[in-house]
Structure formats: structure tokens, C-alpha cells
Design an enzyme around this catalytic site. Structure first.
Site, PDB file in Angstrom:
ATOM      1  N   THR A   1      -3.651 -37.094 -32.325  1.00 48.57           N
ATOM      2  CA  THR A   1      -2.400 -37.443 -33.116  1.00 48.57           C
ATOM      3  C   THR A   1      -1.740 -38.091 -32.078  1.00 48.57           C
ATOM      4  O   THR A   1      -0.692 -37.509 -31.713  1.00 48.57           O
ATOM      5  CB  THR A   1      -1.699 -36.255 -33.839  1.00 48.57           C
ATOM      6  OG1 THR A   1      -1.582 -35.148 -33.059  1.00 48.57           O
ATOM      7  CG2 THR A   1      -2.540 -35.619 -34.962  1.00 48.57           C
TER       8      THR A   1
ATOM      9  N   THR B   1      -2.561 -31.088 -33.540  1.00 45.57           N
ATOM     10  CA  THR B   1      -1.094 -31.096 -33.517  1.00 45.57           C
ATOM     11  C   THR B   1      -0.450 -31.951 -34.249  1.00 45.57           C
ATOM     12  O   THR B   1      -0.543 -33.122 -34.220  1.00 45.57           O
ATOM     13  CB  THR B   1      -0.745 -30.978 -31.913  1.00 45.57           C
ATOM     14  OG1 THR B   1      -1.522 -29.833 -31.383  1.00 45.57           O
ATOM     15  CG2 THR B   1       0.731 -30.682 -32.013  1.00 45.57           C
TER      16      THR B   1
ATOM     17  N   LEU C   1      -5.363 -24.375 -26.785  1.00 44.57           N
ATOM     18  CA  LEU C   1      -6.143 -24.620 -25.738  1.00 44.57           C
ATOM     19  C   LEU C   1      -5.607 -25.369 -24.535  1.00 44.57           C
ATOM     20  O   LEU C   1      -4.891 -26.009 -24.762  1.00 44.57           O
ATOM     21  CB  LEU C   1      -7.607 -25.580 -25.985  1.00 44.57           C
ATOM     22  CG  LEU C   1      -8.346 -25.549 -27.259  1.00 44.57           C
ATOM     23  CD1 LEU C   1      -9.477 -26.316 -27.042  1.00 44.57           C
ATOM     24  CD2 LEU C   1      -8.722 -23.899 -27.061  1.00 44.57           C
TER      25      LEU C   1
ATOM     26  N   GLY D   1       7.244 -28.974  -9.238  1.00 46.15           N
ATOM     27  CA  GLY D   1       6.369 -30.104  -8.631  1.00 46.15           C
ATOM     28  C   GLY D   1       6.608 -31.323  -9.094  1.00 46.15           C
ATOM     29  O   GLY D   1       7.865 -31.713  -9.445  1.00 46.15           O
TER      30      GLY D   1
ATOM     31  N   CYS E   1      -0.977 -33.459 -24.058  1.00 44.07           N
ATOM     32  CA  CYS E   1      -0.341 -32.616 -25.180  1.00 44.07           C
ATOM     33  C   CYS E   1       1.331 -32.620 -24.533  1.00 44.07           C
ATOM     34  O   CYS E   1       2.236 -33.069 -25.495  1.00 44.07           O
ATOM     35  CB  CYS E   1      -0.893 -31.154 -25.150  1.00 44.07           C
ATOM     36  SG  CYS E   1      -2.324 -31.135 -25.784  1.00 44.07           S
TER      37      CYS E   1
ATOM     38  N   ARG F   1      -4.581 -38.423 -18.521  1.00 42.58           N
ATOM     39  CA  ARG F   1      -3.657 -38.906 -19.656  1.00 42.58           C
ATOM     40  C   ARG F   1      -2.579 -38.420 -19.201  1.00 42.58           C
ATOM     41  O   ARG F   1      -2.107 -37.251 -18.991  1.00 42.58           O
ATOM     42  CB  ARG F   1      -4.185 -38.417 -21.034  1.00 42.58           C
ATOM     43  CG  ARG F   1      -5.244 -39.306 -21.557  1.00 42.58           C
ATOM     44  CD  ARG F   1      -5.714 -38.618 -22.946  1.00 42.58           C
ATOM     45  NE  ARG F   1      -6.427 -37.578 -22.713  1.00 42.58           N
ATOM     46  CZ  ARG F   1      -6.786 -36.619 -23.849  1.00 42.58           C
ATOM     47  NH1 ARG F   1      -6.576 -37.182 -24.863  1.00 42.58           N
ATOM     48  NH2 ARG F   1      -7.465 -35.608 -23.463  1.00 42.58           N
TER      49      ARG F   1
HETATM   50  C1  UDX Z   1      -0.868 -27.386 -22.782  1.00 45.08           C
HETATM   51  C2  UDX Z   1      -0.477 -26.010 -23.293  1.00 45.08           C
HETATM   52  O1  UDX Z   1      -0.667 -25.043 -22.248  1.00 45.08           O
HETATM   53  C3  UDX Z   1      -1.671 -25.701 -24.394  1.00 45.08           C
HETATM   54  O2  UDX Z   1      -1.578 -24.394 -24.811  1.00 45.08           O
HETATM   55  C4  UDX Z   1      -1.832 -26.441 -25.498  1.00 45.08           C
HETATM   56  O3  UDX Z   1      -2.570 -26.183 -26.563  1.00 45.08           O
HETATM   57  C5  UDX Z   1      -2.133 -28.007 -24.996  1.00 45.08           C
HETATM   58  O4  UDX Z   1      -1.159 -28.093 -24.042  1.00 45.08           O
HETATM   59  P1  UDX Z   1      -2.574 -28.538 -20.901  1.00 45.08           P
HETATM   60  O5  UDX Z   1      -2.308 -29.858 -21.424  1.00 45.08           O
HETATM   61  O6  UDX Z   1      -4.217 -28.181 -20.649  1.00 45.08           O
HETATM   62  O7  UDX Z   1      -2.207 -27.380 -22.070  1.00 45.08           O
HETATM   63  O8  UDX Z   1      -2.045 -28.018 -19.601  1.00 45.08           O
HETATM   64  P2  UDX Z   1      -1.154 -26.993 -19.012  1.00 45.08           P
HETATM   65  O9  UDX Z   1      -1.896 -25.975 -18.135  1.00 45.08           O
HETATM   66  O10 UDX Z   1      -0.177 -26.419 -20.023  1.00 45.08           O
HETATM   67  O11 UDX Z   1      -0.399 -27.934 -18.017  1.00 45.08           O
HETATM   68  C6  UDX Z   1       0.527 -28.993 -18.389  1.00 45.08           C
HETATM   69  C7  UDX Z   1       1.082 -29.608 -17.200  1.00 45.08           C
HETATM   70  O12 UDX Z   1       2.111 -29.162 -16.800  1.00 45.08           O
HETATM   71  C8  UDX Z   1       0.141 -29.930 -16.028  1.00 45.08           C
HETATM   72  O13 UDX Z   1       0.333 -31.141 -15.535  1.00 45.08           O
HETATM   73  C9  UDX Z   1       0.536 -28.940 -15.016  1.00 45.08           C
HETATM   74  O14 UDX Z   1       0.389 -29.524 -13.914  1.00 45.08           O
HETATM   75  C10 UDX Z   1       2.148 -28.758 -15.275  1.00 45.08           C
HETATM   76  N1  UDX Z   1       2.651 -27.563 -15.023  1.00 45.08           N
HETATM   77  C11 UDX Z   1       2.034 -26.315 -15.418  1.00 45.08           C
HETATM   78  C12 UDX Z   1       3.723 -27.551 -13.885  1.00 45.08           C
HETATM   79  O15 UDX Z   1       4.046 -28.769 -13.286  1.00 45.08           O
HETATM   80  N2  UDX Z   1       4.341 -26.507 -13.523  1.00 45.08           N
HETATM   81  C13 UDX Z   1       3.625 -25.139 -14.159  1.00 45.08           C
HETATM   82  O16 UDX Z   1       4.221 -24.209 -13.771  1.00 45.08           O
HETATM   83  C14 UDX Z   1       2.718 -25.159 -15.026  1.00 45.08           C
END
Ligand code: UDX
Length: 478
Positions: free
Chosen positions: A111, A147, A179, A288, A295, A372
Site C-alpha cells: 500500500t 497496512t 514485522l 542519528g 513503513c 526504500r
Molecule cells: C517498522 C516497525 O518497527 C515494524 O513493527 C513495522 O511492522 C514496520 O515498520 P522496520 O521498517 O523493519 O519496522 O524498521 P525499524 O527497525 O522499525 O526501523 C525503522 C527506522 O528507524 C530505521 O531506519 C532505523 O535505522 C531507524 N531507527 C530505529 C532509529 O533511527 N532510531 C532508533 O532508535 C530505532
């Protein structure tokens, strides 16, 4: 109609239902074999279900049937091979076959953000339903996992009503996924909760049977999987609300990083200092270059668009601010680059003309090949636009990065990448970069300047090796 069930109803009270196919356990299909659908299909086969993955992309289906996972996700390759060999798992482009096979059809299509605004594009959802529904010759359950904006489940139910034969009495339910890339196999096999958005006891019974493998695995490991039984809108909101919270938490600490930069404080220490409070918690508190991926960025935008439509746009205005904080962190790396290189910062940004900059990291987070909406790649583009000669290295994401940003140079190793660099930027916290030896790298570069965009390096060790270090929200060291 709202759900007649409350979340504290015990699962034991749910009546067992016989799958309409007559099979002993419900047969499952996963519509869409992208990141979400492929992972779910493979893991549910591992849990012992008969599974069919469905996609319109014949090349992807051929690949999966041949045992090749189209994405990088730890542990998934072995499970695909194992379950194809066991005969429990197959992939097809044939919706008629999917309809004849399945008792429960999980909707796992993408989506994406619409090109003309913030809202989510539901085109793939619509086409999956319209492709499947006419072939449903007997009762079945369609379960939304994608989603979606709140209200979509009702619309899907209407679409099904319009396109499925009336006699089949097909039902709809909603069960969002949570996930995290890099941990997706664990997250499917051992979820920290499951949400069942249902309207009937039969749908609840089918969903329960379709997750019995998950509950049984938890029981053998003496764990509990909390189940929240609810209505459609609450189930849909559970996903976007969770992602909005996570994005806000990251932007909160990144906003603190901005304040730390202005006041000389260290955001990494600040995060520790507040994170020990269990009401706050230390997870998702890493400052950072901010959040990216498929997502969080798109979900907070789609959520705002939907809230606007519902007349409660004001309630989510803070998400716009969270997005802006996140974007500013990417630009901050460019400011730091100009500062370290003593370059002039004009109204259109700095002039980095001719500077050799090495970027370590291209993926949006480590242990993934996904680029992405990657903050790292966004910074690469900005550096390149400012005139820098950018060389990029990433352990897994190079092919995807080169497709997205072809105008920069890609090196085959960390050593090749840093040779001759006047500035090194670490923008994804891969272990290979965290554990790199600053003295050895220092021998290869032409200027010992480093920007630690993920606060993953030890500033003391790098400074001791002669590097000028800049972190995000941390005091500088010369
Ligand atoms: C996320 C959600 O965690 C998950 O539950 C949902 O289903 C999909 O979106 P994901 O996209 O795999 O999962 O990544 P995630 O581990 O959540 O990290 C997202 C972004 O945030 C990354 O770019 C990561 O580097 C950043 N991040 C994460 C930070 O900058 N600081 C943090 O403390 C944690």
C-alpha cells in the site's frame, strides 16, 4: 457492526471450526509475495500449514518456486528450501487455483504512498480482491494484513460482497502484522501479540485455527502470545498507531539531539539517562540520521491524510512535526560535512565541489538490503548534488542502491571505499563499520574526518587515532 467479542475472552472459549476445504487444518494462501507475503508464506509452511503464495509477478513466482528468496532476510532461504522440499509450500500466479485451494486468504499486497499526495494507494488491495473473489466457489475467510487507512476493511468487505458468488458467504477479518526487517522470521513465528479484528464467531474460529501453529510453538516454549480480539477499525488502527508511536519516539530523541547540539550536551548519554525509567524505556531512543524504510515514513503520512479525511487532522499534527524533525537530520549531515571541510554554506546549501566523500551504508538499517526511503541514500544524493565525489559501500544493499542512485561510485569493499577519502560518513550501523579499526582506515584516507550518522562509533577511540569526529547530537572532538 462492531465486534461482539472482547479482548479478554479466552481463546479456549472459541468454538473449533472445520475448514471449508475439508482439510484437517485450514489451507492458507498469501496474496502478494513481497517482503510481507513471502515471509509469512514461508514461515506458516514452517509451522506445518499447507501454503500457497500468490503474485501477479511471474518472474518472482518462478524464483520462489526454484528456492530463491527475492529479499535479504536472515534465516528465510533455509526455511524456503526446507518447506518446498517438504511439499507444504508452493507459489502461483493463478488466482483460480488459489481460490480452489485456500480456506484462509491473507491479503499481503503493498500500500505505497500515492504519487499525488500523502495518502496510501489501495490499488493493489482492490486488484487482489477483484482477482480472487469471483473464483471463490465455497466459504472462505479473507484476512487483511496490509497496512491500510482505517475504514479499508469495511470497503474490502463491500468489494468481496460485490465480486464473490453470494452463495459462498465469504467473510472478511483484519489481522495486521508488525514485522521488523532483519527479524521478520522471528516476528512471524514468535509474535509479541496478534490482533484479530472480526465480526463473527466463525471468522474468529478460522483465525484461531490459522494461528494454532503459532500458539502451539509458544506453548512448547512456555511463552504466551497475547491475543487482542477486536473490531475492524481498532485492528486497522493498531498497526498505524504502533508505527506512529515508534516514529514519534525516534523523532523525539532526534529533537533532543538538536537541543544537545545547541547546548553542548551529549544525546547518547541523555538517552541512557532517561531510558532507565521503565515508563520511557531505552528502545527506539537512538538518535542519528533518523528513520526510513518502507513503513514508518509512508505510514505516518498516510495516517495524517486519513485523519484529515475523518475531520481529526489536528489530532495528528504532531506527526507532521515528527516527519520534519526526521528530514532535518538528513540535512544536518550536510551541515556537518561543510563544517568539517571548512566549506562555505550558501543559501542553497554548501559547495562541496570536488571533495572525495565516502559513505558507509546505503540500506535504511543494518541486516537488510532494503534501500526504500533510506536516510543514507538521501544523504548520498544531497552530497552528490552539493558537488562531492561520492563513493558508497554497503555489505548487502549495493545492487538496490545502484539502481536508485546510479550517479555515484560504488566500491566493492570497505577498504576500497575509503581509499583517498577526505571525509568518511557512517550512515548505517552495520557491524562491519562499528568494528572497523580507525587506525588502519586512517592509513588509507587522505583526511581523517568522520561523521558518525548513527552514533555507533566510539568517539574517544577514533579521536585517539587522529580523527576529527562528529556525531549526531554529541559534542565535537578535534
Ligand atoms: C517498522 C516497525 O518497527 C515494524 O513493527 C513495522 O511492522 C514496520 O515498520 P522496520 O521498517 O523493519 O519496522 O524498521 P525499524 O527497525 O522499525 O526501523 C525503522 C527506522 O528507524 C530505521 O531506519 C532505523 O535505522 C531507524 N531507527 C530505529 C532509529 O533511527 N532510531 C532508533 O532508535 C530505532
Amino acid at each position: 457492526m462492531t465486534s461482539p467479542y472482547s479482548s479478554n475472552q479466552t481463546l479456549q472459549a472459541i468454538a473449533a471450526v472445520t475448514p471449508p476445504s475439508g482439510a484437517p487444518r485450514p489451507r492458507l494462501t498469501f496474496l502478494g509475495t513481497g517482503y510481507l507475503g513471502a515471509t509469512y508464506a514461508i514461515c506458516f509452511a514452517e509451522l506445518g500449514y499447507e501454503v500457497l503464495g500468490v503474485d501477479v509477478d511471474a518472474a518472482k513466482i518462478d524464483k520462489l518456486n526454484a528456492g530463491a528468496v527475492p529479499i535479504h532476510e536472515p534465516g528465510l532461504d533455509e526455511l524456503l528450501t526446507k518447506n518446498l522440499t517438504a511439499g507444504r509450500l508452493r507459489f502461483t500466479t493463478d488466482y483460480a487455483h488459489a481460490a480452489a485451494f485456500g480456506d484462509v486468504h491473507f491479503l499481503c499486497v503493498g500500500t505505497p504512498q500515492r504519487p499525488d499526495g500523502l495518502a496510501a494507494d489501495l490499488g493493489y488491495v482492490e486488484s487482489a480482491i477483484i482477482s480472487l473473489a469471483p473464483y471463490l466457489g465455497r466459504k472462505a475467510l479473507i484476512v487483511g494484513k496490509s497496512t491500510v487507512p482505517v475504514g479499508t476493511a469495511e470497503w474490502v468487505e463491500q468489494l468481496v460482497g460485490k465480486h464473490a458468488p453470494v452463495t459462498s458467504e465469504v467473510e472478511v477479518a483484519w489481522s495486521p502484522e508488525f514485522l521488523q526487517e532483519g527479524f521478520a522470521v522471528e516476528d512471524v513465528l514468535r509474535p509479541n501479540r496478534v490482533i484479530f479484528g472480526v465480526k463473527s464467531e466463525w471468522a474468529l474460529g478460522m483465525l484461531h485455527s490459522a494461528h494454532k501453529g503459532v500458539f502451539d510453538l509458544a506453548a512448547t516454549e512456555d511463552r504466551d502470545v497475547p491475543v487482542v480480539i477486536t473490531d475492524f477499525p481498532t485492528a486497522e488502527l493498531a498497526k498505524v498507531a504502533a508505527n506512529a508511536f515508534l516514529a514519534t519516539k525516534i523523532s523525539f530523541i532526534n529533537a533532543m539531539a538538536e537541543v544537545c547540539e545547541a547546548s553542548g550536551a551529549d544525546v547518547t548519554q541523555l538517552a541512557r539517562a532517561i531510558g532507565y525509567d521503565p515508563r520511557i524505556g531505552n528502545k527506539f531512543l537512538r538518535a542519528g540520521v533518523g528513520f526510513g524504510g518502507a513503513c514508518l515514513p509512508k505510514d505516518i503520512r498516510a495516517f495524517q491524510a486519513r485523519a484529515q479525511e475523518l475531520g481529526v487532522g489536528e489530532a495528528l499534527r504532531f506527526l507532521h512535526e515528527a516527519d520534519l524533525i526526521n528530514q532535518r537530520r538528513r540535512q544536518r549531515v550536510i551541515q556537518l560535512a561543510a563544517e568539517l571541510l571548512d566549506r562555505r554554506y550558501g543559501p542553497n546549501g554548501p559547495d562541496l565541489g570536488g571533495v572525495a566523500v565516502t559513505v558507509l551504508g546505503a540500506t535504511f538499517k543494518p541486516n537488510s538490503d532494503d534501500v526504500r526511503d533510506s536516510p543514507a541514500l538521501s544523504v548520498v544524493r544531497k552530497l552528490s548534488r552539493a558537488g562531492a565525489h561520492v563513493t558508497v559501500y554497503d555489505p548487502e544493499g549495493m545492487a538496490n542502491a545502484a539502481r536508485e542512485v546510479p550517479e555515484v561510485t560504488y566500491a566493492l569493499s570497505l577498504v576500497d571505499a575509503v581509499r583517498g577519502a577526505e571525509l568518511v560518513c557512517v550512515l548505517t550501523e552495520w557491524d562491519e563499520f562499528r568494528n572497523a579499526d580507525p587506525t588502519a582506515i586512517g592509513e588509507l584516507v587522505s583526511g581523517r574526518r568522520v561523521i558518525d550518522g548513527r552514533n555507533c562509533l566510539d568517539p574517544v577511540i577514533w579521536a585517539r587515532a587522529g580523527w576529527e569526529y562528529r556525531g549526531m547530537g554529541r559534542p565535537s572532538s578535534r
